[in-house]
Design an enzyme around this catalytic site. Structure first.
Site, PDB file in Angstrom:
ATOM      1  N   CYS A  80     -53.033  16.910 -85.357  1.00 16.48           N
ATOM      2  CA  CYS A  80     -53.558  16.020 -84.309  1.00 16.48           C
ATOM      3  C   CYS A  80     -55.076  15.845 -84.390  1.00 16.48           C
ATOM      4  CB  CYS A  80     -53.164  16.521 -82.928  1.00 16.48           C
ATOM      5  SG  CYS A  80     -51.393  16.666 -82.719  1.00 16.48           S
ATOM      6  N   HIS A  95     -57.867  14.106 -77.436  1.00 14.03           N
ATOM      7  CA  HIS A  95     -56.511  13.980 -77.968  1.00 14.03           C
ATOM      8  C   HIS A  95     -55.538  14.007 -76.796  1.00 14.03           C
ATOM      9  CE1 HIS A  95     -52.885  14.352 -80.093  1.00 14.03           C
ATOM     10  NE2 HIS A  95     -52.682  15.613 -79.780  1.00 14.03           N
ATOM     11  N   ASN A 144     -47.910  11.713 -76.874  1.00  7.31           N
ATOM     12  CA  ASN A 144     -48.773  12.320 -77.889  1.00  7.31           C
ATOM     13  C   ASN A 144     -48.442  11.669 -79.244  1.00  7.31           C
ATOM     14  OD1 ASN A 144     -49.911  13.951 -79.860  1.00  7.31           O
ATOM     15  ND2 ASN A 144     -49.310  15.871 -78.909  1.00  7.31           N
TER      16      ASN A 144
HETATM   17  N1  COA Z   1     -37.464  19.055 -68.769  1.00  5.12           N
HETATM   18  C1  COA Z   1     -37.141  19.989 -67.847  1.00  5.12           C
HETATM   19  N2  COA Z   1     -37.437  21.278 -68.022  1.00  5.12           N
HETATM   20  C2  COA Z   1     -38.080  21.632 -69.144  1.00  5.12           C
HETATM   21  C3  COA Z   1     -38.421  20.702 -70.137  1.00  5.12           C
HETATM   22  C4  COA Z   1     -38.070  19.372 -69.918  1.00  5.12           C
HETATM   23  N3  COA Z   1     -38.364  18.398 -70.807  1.00  5.12           N
HETATM   24  N4  COA Z   1     -39.047  21.340 -71.137  1.00  5.12           N
HETATM   25  C5  COA Z   1     -39.098  22.635 -70.782  1.00  5.12           C
HETATM   26  N5  COA Z   1     -38.504  22.814 -69.596  1.00  5.12           N
HETATM   27  C6  COA Z   1     -38.332  24.031 -68.841  1.00  5.12           C
HETATM   28  C7  COA Z   1     -38.387  25.271 -69.710  1.00  5.12           C
HETATM   29  O1  COA Z   1     -37.137  25.483 -70.335  1.00  5.12           O
HETATM   30  C8  COA Z   1     -38.731  26.325 -68.706  1.00  5.12           C
HETATM   31  O2  COA Z   1     -37.566  26.709 -68.042  1.00  5.12           O
HETATM   32  P1  COA Z   1     -37.302  28.258 -67.694  1.00  5.12           P
HETATM   33  O3  COA Z   1     -38.448  28.638 -66.786  1.00  5.12           O
HETATM   34  O4  COA Z   1     -35.990  28.203 -67.035  1.00  5.12           O
HETATM   35  O5  COA Z   1     -37.335  28.962 -69.009  1.00  5.12           O
HETATM   36  C9  COA Z   1     -39.605  25.579 -67.711  1.00  5.12           C
HETATM   37  O6  COA Z   1     -39.371  24.185 -67.928  1.00  5.12           O
HETATM   38  C10 COA Z   1     -41.076  25.842 -67.858  1.00  5.12           C
HETATM   39  O7  COA Z   1     -41.378  25.763 -69.212  1.00  5.12           O
HETATM   40  P2  COA Z   1     -42.802  26.040 -69.701  1.00  5.12           P
HETATM   41  O8  COA Z   1     -42.803  26.080 -71.188  1.00  5.12           O
HETATM   42  O9  COA Z   1     -43.390  27.181 -68.944  1.00  5.12           O
HETATM   43  O10 COA Z   1     -43.515  24.700 -69.182  1.00  5.12           O
HETATM   44  P3  COA Z   1     -44.998  24.339 -69.283  1.00  5.12           P
HETATM   45  O11 COA Z   1     -45.551  24.117 -67.945  1.00  5.12           O
HETATM   46  O12 COA Z   1     -45.769  25.234 -70.205  1.00  5.12           O
HETATM   47  O13 COA Z   1     -44.910  22.911 -69.959  1.00  5.12           O
HETATM   48  C11 COA Z   1     -45.242  21.907 -72.097  1.00  5.12           C
HETATM   49  C12 COA Z   1     -44.340  22.785 -71.235  1.00  5.12           C
HETATM   50  C13 COA Z   1     -44.651  21.809 -73.476  1.00  5.12           C
HETATM   51  C14 COA Z   1     -45.305  20.533 -71.453  1.00  5.12           C
HETATM   52  C15 COA Z   1     -46.648  22.525 -72.133  1.00  5.12           C
HETATM   53  O14 COA Z   1     -46.559  23.894 -72.459  1.00  5.12           O
HETATM   54  C16 COA Z   1     -47.541  21.848 -73.143  1.00  5.12           C
HETATM   55  O15 COA Z   1     -47.890  20.709 -72.998  1.00  5.12           O
HETATM   56  N6  COA Z   1     -47.961  22.582 -74.167  1.00  5.12           N
HETATM   57  C17 COA Z   1     -48.828  22.055 -75.195  1.00  5.12           C
HETATM   58  C18 COA Z   1     -48.040  21.172 -76.095  1.00  5.12           C
HETATM   59  C19 COA Z   1     -48.913  20.374 -76.990  1.00  5.12           C
HETATM   60  O16 COA Z   1     -49.925  19.907 -76.556  1.00  5.12           O
HETATM   61  N7  COA Z   1     -48.507  20.213 -78.237  1.00  5.12           N
HETATM   62  C20 COA Z   1     -49.212  19.437 -79.163  1.00  5.12           C
HETATM   63  C21 COA Z   1     -50.557  19.983 -79.427  1.00  5.12           C
HETATM   64  S1  COA Z   1     -51.490  18.887 -80.360  1.00  5.12           S
END
Ligand code: COA
Length: 327
Positions: free
Chosen positions: A115, A254, A284
């Site tokens: 990215c 980004h 993204n």
């Molecule tokens: N819909 C509903 N629930 C979802 C889900 C979705 N699309 N994706 C994950 N969940 C659930 C998980 O399974 C978890 O459930 P659990 O508590 O029963 O295990 C819960 O939501 C919380 O998950 P968590 O991973 O703690 O959520 P989060 O607040 O960290 O958000 C992301 C997840 C991926 C959105 C976040 O971590 C993120 O944006 N990370 C960076 C990703 C990124 O930027 N990647 C590219 C970098 S260049």
């Protein structure tokens, strides 16, 4: 020649027609519009047609940028495509694009810094032109992330989209690029990666059965690292520019998660309304996120000639970077 002024002469972007909404995703995996909007800020993203490859999107964005710069493709001497979704491992997507544009005077290569790739490429183009050995560069970020997304994995499939952005980089009447600060830490590689299809795990029935041709991500840890790296890179780029944060008209981060952007704004003490946000309608798009956002803001008049902006990126590798640029 080392003191020649180098900057962005024009931008262009392209988003595929097909819109994938959160409601569409609700029908594909166990998710809700509310969860996606609250946790990521994304409402819709664009998805390329099956017959539309990364180079096709790159060509559209490039033609728009070249048209606005009034530059004949024949006058390009450097063409860089930042992408993690090349048309194929080789030839490079830059070479495929060169043929499409008729830019046969250009040296061509792809750059993979995930990215952060477009920012890395922009920094390289600045150096190449400032050094006097190149005159006109086309710097493209283009991705078809839908091709490496596991559409059964709700943790990742709600996040990504397709598109391309491009900038013509060359000599400018006054300084465009002001400062840059790039970094990487390969120890974090396994938190965001695509395991299959390379020399470690060549494509086979087993890699496909194991879904190894799709990207994998530890979202929570990526989130934390992204906030820390983007904040310090932005601060360092501003420091190297000899500027204050309040002199920066706009931050173009980004577009990975609106909560990441808000956390960065808070950490560096900048009101969030000075951050450009396109993630709501783009998702993204990896290396294409920043050039698309920049082009949108230039095209609709939110950014004007003379504005100082800070571009700041984070991605797989991990890689990161920030650049202060005057438009
Ligand atoms: N819909 C509903 N629930 C979802 C889900 C979705 N699309 N994706 C994950 N969940 C659930 C998980 O399974 C978890 O459930 P659990 O508590 O029963 O295990 C819960 O939501 C919380 O998950 P968590 O991973 O703690 O959520 P989060 O607040 O960290 O958000 C992301 C997840 C991926 C959105 C976040 O971590 C993120 O944006 N990370 C960076 C990703 C990124 O930027 N990647 C590219 C970098 S260049």
């Amino acid at each position: 020649m080392a003191d020649r002024h180098v900057g962005i002469r024009a931008t262009g972007s392209y988003l595929p027609e097909r819109v994938l909404s959160n409601a569409d995703l609700e029908r594909m995996v166990d998710t809700t519009d509310q969860w996606i909007v609250e946790r990521t800020g994304i409402r819709t993203r664009r998805i390329a047609r099956d017959d539309e490859a990364t180079s096709d999107m790159a060509a559209e964005a490039s033609r728009r940028a070249l048209g606005r710069a009034g530059l004949d493709p024949k006058d390009l001497d450097l063409l860089v495509v930042a992408t993690v979704t090349p048309d194929m491992p080789f030839p490079s997507t830059a070479c495929v694009l060169q043929e499409r544009l008729g830019a046969f005077g250009a040296a061509c290569f792809d750059l993979n810094a995930a990215c952060s790739g477009w920012l890395y490429s922009l920094d390289m183009a600045w150096g190449a032109i400032a050094g006097g050995r190149y005159r006109n560069a086309l710097v493209v970020g283009a991705e078809k992330l839908s091709a490496i997304t596991d559409w059964e994995d709700r943790n990742t499939c709600v996040l990504f989209g397709d598109g391309a952005g491009a900038a013509v980089v060359g000599e400018t009447p006054r300084p465009g690029f002001i400062s840059s600060c790039l970094g990487a830490d390969g120890r974090w590689g396994r938190l965001l990666y695509l395991p299959g299809g390379g020399s470690r795990h060549p494509a086979s029935h087993a890699t496909v059965d194991g879904r190894m041709h799709y990207m994998k991500m530890e979202g929570k840890e990526v989130f934390k690292q992204a906030v820390a790296a983007m904040s310090s890179a932005a601060e360092e780029a501003i420091r190297r520019a000899g500027m204050r944060a309040d002199e920066i008209a706009c931050f173009i981060p980004h577009q990975a998660n609106v909560r990441i952007m808000k956390a960065v704004a808070k950490r560096i003490g900048v009101p969030f309304d000075r951050f450009l946000v396109t993630i709501d309608h783009c998702g993204n798009i990896s290396a294409a996120s920043i050039p698309i956002a920049l082009d949108e803001a230039v095209s609709d008049g939110r950014l004007k000639e003379g504005d100082a902006v800070v571009l700041v990126a984070f991605g797989g590798g991990f890689t990161w970077g920030a650049m202060a640029v005057r438009l």
